[in-house]
Enzyme design. Structure first.
Site, PDB file in Angstrom:
ATOM      1  N   HIS A  28       4.026  10.065   8.260  1.00  0.00           N
ATOM      2  CA  HIS A  28       5.104  11.065   8.138  1.00  0.00           C
ATOM      3  C   HIS A  28       4.897  12.278   9.048  1.00  0.00           C
ATOM      4  O   HIS A  28       5.567  13.289   8.887  1.00  0.00           O
ATOM      5  CB  HIS A  28       5.228  11.528   6.683  1.00  0.00           C
ATOM      6  CG  HIS A  28       5.831  10.491   5.784  1.00  0.00           C
ATOM      7  ND1 HIS A  28       7.171  10.164   5.826  1.00  0.00           N
ATOM      8  CD2 HIS A  28       5.281   9.677   4.852  1.00  0.00           C
ATOM      9  CE1 HIS A  28       7.426   9.211   4.943  1.00  0.00           C
ATOM     10  NE2 HIS A  28       6.289   8.889   4.334  1.00  0.00           N
ATOM     11  N   HIS A  68      -5.318   5.560   7.042  1.00  0.00           N
ATOM     12  CA  HIS A  68      -4.012   5.813   6.426  1.00  0.00           C
ATOM     13  C   HIS A  68      -3.204   4.523   6.572  1.00  0.00           C
ATOM     14  O   HIS A  68      -2.621   4.249   7.621  1.00  0.00           O
ATOM     15  CB  HIS A  68      -3.338   6.978   7.146  1.00  0.00           C
ATOM     16  CG  HIS A  68      -2.133   7.479   6.420  1.00  0.00           C
ATOM     17  ND1 HIS A  68      -2.206   8.404   5.403  1.00  0.00           N
ATOM     18  CD2 HIS A  68      -0.819   7.183   6.547  1.00  0.00           C
ATOM     19  CE1 HIS A  68      -0.996   8.658   4.944  1.00  0.00           C
ATOM     20  NE2 HIS A  68      -0.133   7.923   5.614  1.00  0.00           N
ATOM     21  N   GLU A 116       0.525  15.013   4.766  1.00  0.00           N
ATOM     22  CA  GLU A 116       1.693  14.423   5.447  1.00  0.00           C
ATOM     23  C   GLU A 116       2.971  14.502   4.626  1.00  0.00           C
ATOM     24  O   GLU A 116       4.053  14.317   5.162  1.00  0.00           O
ATOM     25  CB  GLU A 116       1.409  12.965   5.820  1.00  0.00           C
ATOM     26  CG  GLU A 116       1.371  12.038   4.602  1.00  0.00           C
ATOM     27  CD  GLU A 116       1.764  10.607   4.921  1.00  0.00           C
ATOM     28  OE1 GLU A 116       2.048  10.305   6.075  1.00  0.00           O
ATOM     29  OE2 GLU A 116       1.797   9.795   3.979  1.00  0.00           O
ATOM     30  N   ASN A 117       2.846  14.751   3.309  1.00  0.00           N
ATOM     31  CA  ASN A 117       4.044  14.829   2.453  1.00  0.00           C
ATOM     32  C   ASN A 117       4.243  16.233   1.888  1.00  0.00           C
ATOM     33  O   ASN A 117       4.910  16.417   0.876  1.00  0.00           O
ATOM     34  CB  ASN A 117       3.938  13.834   1.295  1.00  0.00           C
ATOM     35  CG  ASN A 117       3.651  12.423   1.752  1.00  0.00           C
ATOM     36  OD1 ASN A 117       2.552  11.915   1.580  1.00  0.00           O
ATOM     37  ND2 ASN A 117       4.634  11.786   2.356  1.00  0.00           N
ATOM     38  N   HIS A 170      -0.853   6.465  -2.181  1.00  0.00           N
ATOM     39  CA  HIS A 170      -0.622   7.483  -3.214  1.00  0.00           C
ATOM     40  C   HIS A 170      -1.170   7.122  -4.597  1.00  0.00           C
ATOM     41  O   HIS A 170      -0.946   7.855  -5.550  1.00  0.00           O
ATOM     42  CB  HIS A 170       0.875   7.826  -3.329  1.00  0.00           C
ATOM     43  CG  HIS A 170       1.420   8.589  -2.159  1.00  0.00           C
ATOM     44  ND1 HIS A 170       2.528   9.403  -2.244  1.00  0.00           N
ATOM     45  CD2 HIS A 170       1.011   8.684  -0.875  1.00  0.00           C
ATOM     46  CE1 HIS A 170       2.778   9.946  -1.066  1.00  0.00           C
ATOM     47  NE2 HIS A 170       1.868   9.520  -0.206  1.00  0.00           N
ATOM     48  N   HIS A 223      -2.313   7.139   1.870  1.00  0.00           N
ATOM     49  CA  HIS A 223      -0.977   6.583   2.149  1.00  0.00           C
ATOM     50  C   HIS A 223      -0.348   5.872   0.958  1.00  0.00           C
ATOM     51  O   HIS A 223       0.855   6.009   0.755  1.00  0.00           O
ATOM     52  CB  HIS A 223      -0.970   5.638   3.358  1.00  0.00           C
ATOM     53  CG  HIS A 223       0.361   4.977   3.606  1.00  0.00           C
ATOM     54  ND1 HIS A 223       1.451   5.681   4.061  1.00  0.00           N
ATOM     55  CD2 HIS A 223       0.781   3.690   3.437  1.00  0.00           C
ATOM     56  CE1 HIS A 223       2.494   4.839   4.175  1.00  0.00           C
ATOM     57  NE2 HIS A 223       2.115   3.637   3.786  1.00  0.00           N
ATOM     58  N   ASP A 282      -2.986  12.640  -0.037  1.00  0.00           N
ATOM     59  CA  ASP A 282      -1.635  13.088   0.323  1.00  0.00           C
ATOM     60  C   ASP A 282      -1.070  14.174  -0.604  1.00  0.00           C
ATOM     61  O   ASP A 282      -0.732  13.901  -1.763  1.00  0.00           O
ATOM     62  CB  ASP A 282      -0.648  11.921   0.325  1.00  0.00           C
ATOM     63  CG  ASP A 282      -1.099  10.738   1.178  1.00  0.00           C
ATOM     64  OD1 ASP A 282      -2.295  10.406   1.155  1.00  0.00           O
ATOM     65  OD2 ASP A 282      -0.242  10.154   1.852  1.00  0.00           O
TER      66      ASP A 282
HETATM   67 FE   LIG Z   1       1.760   9.849   1.907  1.00  0.00          FE
HETATM   68 FE   LIG Z   2       1.774   7.722   4.660  1.00  0.00          FE
END
Ligand SMILES: [Fe+2]
Ligand SMILES: [Fe+2]
Length: 260
Positions: free
Chosen positions: A69, A152, A40-41, A179, A177, A9
């Site tokens: 996200h 994820h 996604e972030n 992190h 996901h 991520d």
């Molecule tokens: Fe994430």
């Molecule tokens: Fe996520």
């Protein structure tokens, strides 16, 4: 031997910047064949935009994946439909825009990539990730030489179960996901590289990439607050998978951490 770098991520500007610095260098110096990144972030910690996706691809990332996200940025649902090297999670409802997989090619070898969302402690309308992965693998037969599946998900149990479920049928099952990189990188008995979470690429002096103080306060009083992306201790975190092209099996997997 082919080398696949799977980057976890990408969080906000710090994550985008370190990917932009490190990926071209790794491609040049380490002979990496495939670079796949979950982004996604990427947009201030929540979602992604068309412009950011293009700049990440321009830095040498071959394919972008996404997670829960995926729809956080307005307009992305239009942009994603026009992007070839980006896929949204495969087990979202079929009506959602965007590709459900990407195929990338290097040295005549084709690697298919898709993501499934977990369902434990997750709030997305996603179908069974196990059944979805089975179906995707059938569909991709003949289209690619190897498959990378990203799981994820929140629960380590769900991630491990999917790794064992797919062992020997795909080259890697790699988690994102949460992190936080996990210390469990391994090649499962039938040749699938596995890791519960490859870790985020972003600021580690943080709570999951966000500034610490507002998160502590939120836990203490429950009041809503803005969680800005943090800035300290920026790292790129990824799994480096060695692929034996004759068997499409994973020969090795290791966690790669690059600090600024
Ligand atoms: Fe994430
Ligand atoms: Fe996520």
């Amino acid at each position: 031997m082919l080398k696949l770098l799977f980057i976890g991520d990408i969080v906000g500007r710090p994550g985008r910047e370190i990917v932009g610095e490190v990926v071209p260098r790794l491609r040049r110096e380490s002979g990496v064949d495939f670079v796949v990144a979950n982004a996604e972030n990427a947009a201030a910690g929540a979602g992604i935009t068309g412009a950011l996706a293009r700049s990440i691809l321009d830095s040498g990332v071959d394919a972008i994946t996404l997670g829960d996200h995926v729809w956080d940025q307005r307009g992305w649902e239009v942009d994603i439909a026009q992007m070839d090297h980006v896929c949204r999670p495969a087990n979202l409802p079929a009506a959602c825009p965007g590709w459900d997989h990407v195929v990338v090619e290097s040295r005549g070898f084709k690697l298919a990539v898709f993501t499934v969302l977990g369902r434990q402690f997750m709030n997305m309308k996603a179908e069974d990730p196990f059944a979805c992965a089975d179906r995707m693998i059938e569909r991709l037969k003949g289209q690619a030489d190897a498959i990378l599946v990203e799981i994820h998900a929140e629960a380590t149990s769900e991630k491990q179960a999917l790794g064992w479920h797919l062992d020997g049928r795909v080259t890697a099952v790699l988690g994102t996901h949460t992190h936080v990189p996990t210390a469990d990188a391994c090649v499962l008995p039938k040749g699938t590289a596995f890791m519960c979470d490859v870790g985020m690429s972003g600021p580690y002096a943080s709570v999951l990439g966000r500034e610490v103080a507002p998160v502590i306060s939120r836990f203490m009083d429950g009041m809503p607050r803005r969680f800005e992306v943090a800035t300290g201790d920026v790292r790129l975190s990824a799994a480096l998978v060695g692929i034996d092209p004759s068997m499409a099996r994973a020969a090795s997997i290791e966690l790669v951490t690059v600090r600024r």
